[in-house]
Design an enzyme around this catalytic site. Sequence first.
Site, PDB file in Angstrom:
ATOM      1  N   THR A 197      -2.671   1.838  11.738  1.00  0.00           N
ATOM      2  CA  THR A 197      -3.995   2.047  11.134  1.00  0.00           C
ATOM      3  C   THR A 197      -4.973   2.796  12.031  1.00  0.00           C
ATOM      4  O   THR A 197      -5.132   2.466  13.203  1.00  0.00           O
ATOM      5  CB  THR A 197      -4.606   0.669  10.775  1.00  0.00           C
ATOM      6  OG1 THR A 197      -3.667  -0.034   9.984  1.00  0.00           O
ATOM      7  CG2 THR A 197      -5.923   0.820  10.022  1.00  0.00           C
ATOM      8  N   HIS A 256      -9.630  12.077  17.512  1.00  0.00           N
ATOM      9  CA  HIS A 256      -9.434  10.688  17.934  1.00  0.00           C
ATOM     10  C   HIS A 256     -10.764  10.083  18.386  1.00  0.00           C
ATOM     11  O   HIS A 256     -11.541  10.740  19.072  1.00  0.00           O
ATOM     12  CB  HIS A 256      -8.461  10.616  19.127  1.00  0.00           C
ATOM     13  CG  HIS A 256      -7.050  10.943  18.754  1.00  0.00           C
ATOM     14  ND1 HIS A 256      -6.132  11.403  19.671  1.00  0.00           N
ATOM     15  CD2 HIS A 256      -6.401  10.870  17.571  1.00  0.00           C
ATOM     16  CE1 HIS A 256      -4.971  11.600  19.055  1.00  0.00           C
ATOM     17  NE2 HIS A 256      -5.106  11.285  17.778  1.00  0.00           N
ATOM     18  N   GLU A 287      -5.006  12.757  27.059  1.00  0.00           N
ATOM     19  CA  GLU A 287      -6.044  13.621  26.511  1.00  0.00           C
ATOM     20  C   GLU A 287      -7.385  13.235  27.111  1.00  0.00           C
ATOM     21  O   GLU A 287      -7.485  12.228  27.834  1.00  0.00           O
ATOM     22  CB  GLU A 287      -6.070  13.541  24.982  1.00  0.00           C
ATOM     23  CG  GLU A 287      -6.460  12.177  24.444  1.00  0.00           C
ATOM     24  CD  GLU A 287      -6.280  12.055  22.924  1.00  0.00           C
ATOM     25  OE1 GLU A 287      -5.456  12.781  22.344  1.00  0.00           O
ATOM     26  OE2 GLU A 287      -6.962  11.210  22.326  1.00  0.00           O
ATOM     27  N   GLY A 298       0.846  -1.200   0.000  1.00  0.00           N
ATOM     28  CA  GLY A 298       0.000   0.000   0.000  1.00  0.00           C
ATOM     29  C   GLY A 298       0.878   1.245   0.000  1.00  0.00           C
ATOM     30  O   GLY A 298       2.070   1.175   0.303  1.00  0.00           O
TER      31      GLY A 298
END
Lengths: 296, 395
Positions: free
Chosen positions: A104, A254, A216, A18
């Site tokens: 990923t 996220h 976070e 890829g």
Amino acid sequence: MSILVTPHTKVICQGITGRSGLFHSQKCREYAQECQPDADVFVGGVTPGKGGTEIDGFPVFNSVGEAREKTGANTSMVFVPPPFCADAILEAADAGMELIVAITEGIPVMDMIRVRAAMARSSARLIGPNCPGIITPGVAKIGIMPGYIHTPGRIGIISKSGTLTYEAAWQLGRVGLGQSTAVGIGGDPIAGTSFIDLLELFEKDPDTDGILLIGEIGGTAEQEAAEYIRSHVTKPVAGFIAGRTAPPGKRMGHAGAIISGGGGTAAEKIEALRAVGAVISDSPAGMGEAMKEALG
Amino acid sequence: MKIHEYQAKNLFREAGIAVPQGIVVRTADQAADAFTELGGDVAVVKSQIHAGGRGKGRFKEHPDQPGVVLVRSAEEARENAERMLGSTLVTVQTGQQGKQVGTLFVEQGLKIARELYLGIVVDRSIGGPVLIMSSEGGMEIEKVAQETPEKILSEPFDVALGLFPYQARKLAWALGLNPRAVRSAEKLLPQLCRFFVDHDCSMTEINPLVLTEDDQLLALDAKVSFDDNAVYRHPELAELRDLSEEDPAELRAAEAGLSYVSLDGNIGCLVNGAGLAMSTMDLIKLHGGEPANFLDVGGGASVDQVTEAFRIILGDDAVRAVLVNIFGGIMRCDVIVEALLEAFDKVGFHVPLVVRLEGTNVDQARQMLQESGRDIVAADDLTDAARKVVAALSA
């Protein structure tokens, strides 16, 4: 001598044919060659159905098992697209990879729940997914971070975020602190490796003097890390928590960065970490200084 | 991805989960007909929007009209529906601007013995789903958790094995249900857990889950959201998406591969990386400003992406200054400046722009900015950038 990435690390890339997989395999190979000119760290890749071919000097194999047999690889960097990524991770674990770094982004949560359950029976360690990877400056990097912003040294970084880790490494370099290893654990709700797992490794690592922890909003991993620090970590800890100004109920990029039901706020996390003696910077510009302060 | 209550209940019904009889309507006449068709003495008319607190919410245009209302005749259903349809419902979850109601759900009234709470979410520390129940139905679960945590029961379950009947019984006995109601729970709770897994839910909440006078459990409300990352494998669920419920700027950003969340402030932000983007908002606030948005342009930051990002940011009329904060790693800073300059010219900036760059080829990039002749303020570091963009507001 740092954690996770060592001079014995031999890496293959799943999804090497890829675009991103190849690009970053090339970058990782370049960095490793600069650091250890005589060692062969990035030894090939896997794309089912393209075994027996070669791409830019990397031999391509049909399976992780075959790649391991032919190259002696013990680590896999995973760039497989989200729908097939859980399967790729489990293939790597089954083939005996000791370390699996999943870059990923966008893997369904239900897939990661299954992966975590299946990997409970495996000795492989999974880092990520949705993470920048791992770097031991001066040795090798497995991931998408730029190598040159890191300096070899004695600070361990653990972070949920990519660019914020780069920012941290940069700031540390500016105050004269290099890094033993920097690890991105990823911004997904279910991660293979937690803050606690890495706190444990850094605490045991004789070449790490201090730990910079970057968290976070969302979940309670930082609070759990604080509990662990209280009872198990003797090394100085500094940190930063992103998302003080984030509104509740909104996913901030996220998948895991979301304040839900009033829980998972930055304020709670900062308080928990400060309560156990960690130096937490109020500003993202102060991470380097905070680490310096923590070291005393 | 969120869906409406009536859509969630349709999915429940297909999965064999008990729900009240209900009819979806979009006109006042349909509401009256629905009352007649349901055939009871009472019915409930419920606004369909993607936000909670509808019962306590009121309409901007009709300050006495609640978002969920009990009616006793077809005529009453019609009158209420007339006030509700096309009006703007404001609840604790919609914000002051509220949400326009275009669809109502008319449901049969029930004889309720008890109201319970049920929720299923993914527990990150366990690494799997957990079924949460409480005797305090109809209350906000966060409040219950805070004030009376002992009233919250939770039962983790395995995604492959589902919830076992013994786990359902354990919860039901603890909630003080009688043996007939426990049998109902033994059937319903595993079905709901199966539903959660099979549909890749990120949340399933039934508040209240009611116990009828004949000891049957039934989902009186239904709040379901799906994992955005898994919608690709459920095309039938993707069709349930109601774009009118979503922020148009956020939709536009998603199409361009940008992650954007609009906020209430006046300083627009364009940043690469989610963590850095959140931190940039925090930094602005720390220096006395208010961020207008979260925007993660991703790792690439191409001309097209930056242009679209600028357009989205400037499309917010409240924006009076923009801060670009890029850490150029793999993507070199000079390449990013080229994209910035091209986008700057394409978009036509009418507010001050402050740019902070760091990383590969940063010196060259700063020089390019300086020599560009455009009205762009270059910042030396993060703190300098925040100061300059806040100062630009009063300039």
